[in-house]
Design a protein around this motif. Structure first.
Motif, mmCIF file in Angstrom:
data_model
loop_
_atom_site.group_PDB
_atom_site.id
_atom_site.type_symbol
_atom_site.label_atom_id
_atom_site.label_comp_id
_atom_site.label_asym_id
_atom_site.label_seq_id
_atom_site.Cartn_x
_atom_site.Cartn_y
_atom_site.Cartn_z
ATOM 1 N N TYR A 119 0.731 -1.265 -0.338
ATOM 2 C CA TYR A 119 0.001 -0.098 -0.331
ATOM 3 C C TYR A 119 0.869 1.618 -0.168
ATOM 4 O O TYR A 119 2.232 0.906 0.662
ATOM 5 C CB TYR A 119 -1.341 0.016 1.254
ATOM 6 C CG TYR A 119 -1.285 -1.051 0.861
ATOM 7 C CD1 TYR A 119 -3.032 -1.652 0.881
ATOM 8 C CD2 TYR A 119 -1.463 -2.089 2.293
ATOM 9 C CE1 TYR A 119 -3.811 -2.127 0.984
ATOM 10 C CE2 TYR A 119 -1.930 -3.596 2.291
ATOM 11 C CZ TYR A 119 -3.001 -3.896 1.865
ATOM 12 O OH TYR A 119 -4.580 -4.545 2.073
ATOM 13 N N VAL A 121 1.501 4.541 1.479
ATOM 14 C CA VAL A 121 1.354 5.215 2.462
ATOM 15 C C VAL A 121 2.362 6.970 2.113
ATOM 16 O O VAL A 121 3.293 6.786 1.968
ATOM 17 C CB VAL A 121 1.678 4.393 3.957
ATOM 18 C CG1 VAL A 121 1.173 5.976 5.025
ATOM 19 C CG2 VAL A 121 0.846 3.346 3.791
ATOM 20 N N VAL A 138 -3.222 7.284 2.990
ATOM 21 C CA VAL A 138 -3.440 6.060 2.391
ATOM 22 C C VAL A 138 -4.051 5.381 0.742
ATOM 23 O O VAL A 138 -5.521 5.483 0.742
ATOM 24 C CB VAL A 138 -3.429 4.934 3.325
ATOM 25 C CG1 VAL A 138 -3.086 3.307 3.020
ATOM 26 C CG2 VAL A 138 -3.288 5.667 5.225
ATOM 27 N N THR A 165 -8.384 6.709 -1.925
ATOM 28 C CA THR A 165 -7.083 6.630 -1.448
ATOM 29 C C THR A 165 -7.717 8.067 -0.318
ATOM 30 O O THR A 165 -8.975 8.567 -0.467
ATOM 31 C CB THR A 165 -6.831 8.172 -2.350
ATOM 32 O OG1 THR A 165 -5.974 7.352 -3.837
ATOM 33 C CG2 THR A 165 -5.176 8.679 -1.940
ATOM 34 N N ILE A 176 -2.341 3.107 10.232
ATOM 35 C CA ILE A 176 -2.368 2.342 8.912
ATOM 36 C C ILE A 176 -3.486 1.340 8.437
ATOM 37 O O ILE A 176 -4.320 1.575 7.974
ATOM 38 C CB ILE A 176 -1.054 2.625 7.975
ATOM 39 C CG1 ILE A 176 -0.092 3.108 8.121
ATOM 40 C CG2 ILE A 176 -0.732 1.126 6.641
ATOM 41 C CD1 ILE A 176 1.565 2.537 7.660
ATOM 42 N N ILE A 180 -7.073 0.319 6.021
ATOM 43 C CA ILE A 180 -6.671 -0.317 5.313
ATOM 44 C C ILE A 180 -8.183 -1.092 5.525
ATOM 45 O O ILE A 180 -8.995 -1.015 4.536
ATOM 46 C CB ILE A 180 -5.379 -1.378 5.217
ATOM 47 C CG1 ILE A 180 -4.349 -0.571 4.810
ATOM 48 C CG2 ILE A 180 -6.219 -2.409 4.503
ATOM 49 C CD1 ILE A 180 -3.319 -0.949 4.816
#
Length: 256
Positions: A119, A121, A138, A165, A176, A180
């Motif tokens: 991913y 970030v 993210v 996003t 994070i 997700i």
């Protein structure tokens, strides 16, 4: 030996510079996450405000600061790093942007086989007018399946990979993995790095049973984010790479 310091001399053009510093510095960092500490390589931009009377900033001090940075990055440490940058550069405002790939181990839904997903970030910090702001951004790839296609077709429906996003302006630490999870739970189906045939059957049928327009995804995610007291404001973008068109479907939602 007396070496002249030209950048510290007075400038007579009477023009301040909003941001001056270094861009695209590649540097190894460690990031704190729910699953532990992850080592990665970041691309960094570090800038400060330059007053009208000062000819130039001290470019080497940005890199020197990162050479001394050994602590794992999280919300608190990035705030400390921003304050330290301003102290060394003798400025009252500045920004740091840190972009890096983040990897998460995922388990296939049927076979249980494990694989890594990546991913994109970005962590952004800014000190301006005495106030600190922190942004976590993210990009999460997911699957979306068109509700209209499913409704009008005798069998099947077109689906596509989507890039969602999220940019969150935070007042506290937001992990994070939380971001997700939020996105993947509000898509037609999530993605995996490695799947066996039973897994492929599962994700195909799951997406079919959970159709989502691009509009549905950003609205569902916004409802969840609005109830999080750690998030001051947010922006959501979703780009669906259409499988039956040569263009993307796109939605953008900002709050407030």
């Amino acid at each position: 030996m007396n070496i002249p310091d030209i950048q510290s001399t007075r400038d007579l053009r009477n023009l301040p510079i909003n941001q001056v510093g270094i861009k695209d510095l590649r540097f190894p960092i460690s990031v704190q996450s729910q699953s532990g500490i992850q080592n990665t390589i970041a691309r960094m931009t570090m800038t400060v405000f330059l007053p009208a009377h000062q000819k130039g900033t001290h470019m080497s001090r940005f890199v020197a600061l990162m050479e001394e940075q050994t602590a794992t990055l999280n919300y608190t440490q990035l705030q400390h790093l921003t304050h330290e940058m301003l102290t060394r550069l003798q400025s009252d405002s500045g920004k740091i942007s840190i972009s890096f790939p983040f990897f998460r181990q995922k388990t296939a839904p049927v076979s249980g086989i494990k694989s890594l997903m990546d991913y994109d970030v970005t962590l952004c910090s800014e000190m301006k007018n005495g106030e600190y702001s922190h942004i976590l951004k993210v990009m999460i790839p997911v699957t979306s399946l068109c509700p209209c296609s499913k409704e009008i077709s005798q069998y099947g429906a077109h689906n596509q990979r989507s890039h969602v996003t999220l940019s969150l302006r935070c007042t506290q630490e937001v992990q994070i993995e939380e971001v997700i999870d939020l996105v993947e739970n509000n898509a037609s189906c999530q993605l995996y790095g490695l799947l066996k045939r039973p897994d492929e059957k599962y994700v195909t049928e799951k997406a079919y049973e959970n159709p989502k327009f691009v509009e549905d995804m950003v609205r569902d995610m916004a409802l969840a984010l609005k109830n999080d007291s750690r998030i001051q404001s947010f922006e959501i973008e979703s780009e669906n790479f259409e499988s039956i068109h040569n263009h993307s479907a796109y939605a953008y939602l900002a709050y407030p």
